[in-house]
Design a protein around this motif. Structure first.
Motif, PDB file in Angstrom:
ATOM      1  N   ALA A  77      -3.387 -13.772   0.176  1.00  0.00           N
ATOM      2  CA  ALA A  77      -2.994 -15.001   0.867  1.00  0.00           C
ATOM      3  C   ALA A  77      -1.488 -15.242   0.796  1.00  0.00           C
ATOM      4  CB  ALA A  77      -3.741 -16.200   0.299  1.00  0.00           C
ATOM      5  N   ASP A  78      -0.804 -14.592  -0.153  1.00  0.00           N
ATOM      6  CA  ASP A  78       0.647 -14.731  -0.259  1.00  0.00           C
ATOM      7  C   ASP A  78       1.376 -13.926   0.806  1.00  0.00           C
ATOM      8  OD1 ASP A  78       0.323 -16.406  -2.448  1.00  0.00           O
ATOM      9  OD2 ASP A  78       0.490 -14.768  -3.890  1.00  0.00           O
ATOM     10  N   ARG A  84      -3.375 -14.935   7.551  1.00  0.00           N
ATOM     11  CA  ARG A  84      -3.963 -15.087   8.890  1.00  0.00           C
ATOM     12  C   ARG A  84      -5.359 -14.479   8.945  1.00  0.00           C
ATOM     13  NH1 ARG A  84       0.777 -12.812  11.123  1.00  0.00           N
ATOM     14  NH2 ARG A  84      -0.517 -11.205  12.084  1.00  0.00           N
ATOM     15  N   VAL A  85      -5.532 -13.341   8.302  1.00  0.00           N
ATOM     16  CA  VAL A  85      -6.846 -12.691   8.289  1.00  0.00           C
ATOM     17  C   VAL A  85      -7.853 -13.585   7.563  1.00  0.00           C
ATOM     18  CG1 VAL A  85      -8.168 -10.719   7.419  1.00  0.00           C
ATOM     19  CG2 VAL A  85      -5.973 -10.343   8.546  1.00  0.00           C
ATOM     20  N   LEU A  90     -12.510 -17.431   7.869  1.00  0.00           N
ATOM     21  CA  LEU A  90     -13.097 -18.754   7.653  1.00  0.00           C
ATOM     22  C   LEU A  90     -13.471 -19.421   8.977  1.00  0.00           C
ATOM     23  CD1 LEU A  90     -10.750 -20.073   4.824  1.00  0.00           C
ATOM     24  CD2 LEU A  90     -13.164 -19.410   4.601  1.00  0.00           C
ATOM     25  N   GLU A  91     -12.564 -19.363   9.953  1.00  0.00           N
ATOM     26  CA  GLU A  91     -12.805 -20.008  11.244  1.00  0.00           C
ATOM     27  C   GLU A  91     -14.051 -19.457  11.925  1.00  0.00           C
ATOM     28  OE1 GLU A  91      -9.214 -19.446  13.514  1.00  0.00           O
ATOM     29  OE2 GLU A  91      -8.068 -20.819  12.231  1.00  0.00           O
ATOM     30  N   LEU A  92     -14.279 -18.164  11.791  1.00  0.00           N
ATOM     31  CA  LEU A  92     -15.407 -17.527  12.481  1.00  0.00           C
ATOM     32  C   LEU A  92     -16.632 -17.340  11.591  1.00  0.00           C
ATOM     33  CD1 LEU A  92     -13.411 -14.924  14.581  1.00  0.00           C
ATOM     34  CD2 LEU A  92     -14.473 -17.037  15.370  1.00  0.00           C
ATOM     35  N   GLY A  93     -16.555 -17.797  10.365  1.00  0.00           N
ATOM     36  CA  GLY A  93     -17.702 -17.678   9.466  1.00  0.00           C
ATOM     37  C   GLY A  93     -18.176 -16.246   9.314  1.00  0.00           C
ATOM     38  N   ARG A 146      -8.675 -12.443  16.322  1.00  0.00           N
ATOM     39  CA  ARG A 146      -8.142 -13.792  16.169  1.00  0.00           C
ATOM     40  C   ARG A 146      -6.890 -13.780  15.297  1.00  0.00           C
ATOM     41  NH1 ARG A 146     -11.420 -19.158  15.535  1.00  0.00           N
ATOM     42  NH2 ARG A 146     -12.103 -18.352  17.548  1.00  0.00           N
ATOM     43  N   ALA A 147      -6.922 -13.053  14.201  1.00  0.00           N
ATOM     44  CA  ALA A 147      -5.745 -12.969  13.324  1.00  0.00           C
ATOM     45  C   ALA A 147      -4.566 -12.349  14.074  1.00  0.00           C
ATOM     46  CB  ALA A 147      -6.069 -12.158  12.069  1.00  0.00           C
ATOM     47  N   ALA A 148      -4.850 -11.355  14.909  1.00  0.00           N
ATOM     48  CA  ALA A 148      -3.788 -10.733  15.716  1.00  0.00           C
ATOM     49  C   ALA A 148      -3.195 -11.745  16.693  1.00  0.00           C
ATOM     50  CB  ALA A 148      -4.332  -9.519  16.459  1.00  0.00           C
ATOM     51  N   GLU A 149      -4.058 -12.546  17.331  1.00  0.00           N
ATOM     52  CA  GLU A 149      -3.585 -13.569  18.282  1.00  0.00           C
ATOM     53  C   GLU A 149      -2.726 -14.613  17.577  1.00  0.00           C
ATOM     54  OE1 GLU A 149      -7.224 -15.088  19.896  1.00  0.00           O
ATOM     55  OE2 GLU A 149      -7.659 -13.202  20.930  1.00  0.00           O
TER      56      GLU A 149
END
Length: 155
Positions: A77-78, A84-85, A90-93, A146-149
């Motif tokens: 996460a750092d 982003r990944v 989390l957003e897409l479960g 999504r992370a790429a976007e």
């Protein structure tokens, strides 16, 4: 004694040179987010980064990690891409049981660092060997896109 830089912090570990990095991380450094799956580099649950490259820690001798940067799921996460990944996950479960997800996230982060806007075929190729018993592969692929976007938006 081996000195490792793990998630930006130095750790001195009293371990044999040939000990798998996985066990040094889990049992000695007490970073248990990296999981044991198969022990033969076939499932991807133990994936960590060495200098940004995804490696299977179950077959990587700890001595190969000396003088290199080790990143585990606890530290991803750092990193902007890793963050982003994780957010896309989390957003897409994405996670169902969750056991393989640390390895999946580490693999996806390494992919996006090398290929910021991968195609479906590139995602499938890069993530091949990261097994998910729950079969969340379509959500994994969607989360990588999504992370790429999100990366394109912040560029």
């Amino acid at each position: 004694m081996i000195t490792l830089t793990i998630n930006g912090q130095q750790h001195e570990l009293d371990v044999p040179d040939q000990m798998p990095l996985l066990w040094a991380l889990r049992d000695v450094a007490r970073l248990t987010g990296t999981k044991f799956g198969c022990g033969i580099a076939q499932c991807g649950a133990c994936t960590v980064h060495l200098d940004g490259e995804a490696v299977r820690s179950c077959v990587t001798p700890v001595s190969q990690a000396q003088d290199r940067d080790v990143t585990t799921i606890e530290g991803i996460a750092d990193d902007a891409v890793g963050s982003r990944v994780q957010q896309a996950w989390l957003e897409l479960g994405v996670a169902q049981c969750g056991y393989c997800q640390s390895g999946q996230i580490m693999g996806a982060s390494a992919l996006l660092k090398q290929t910021p806007s991968p195609s479906d075929a590139q995602i499938v190729e890069a993530m091949d060997g990261n097994l998910c018993r729950c079969g969340t592969y379509s959500r994994i692929r969607q989360a990588i896109h999504r992370a790429a976007e999100h990366g394109e938006e912040s560029a």
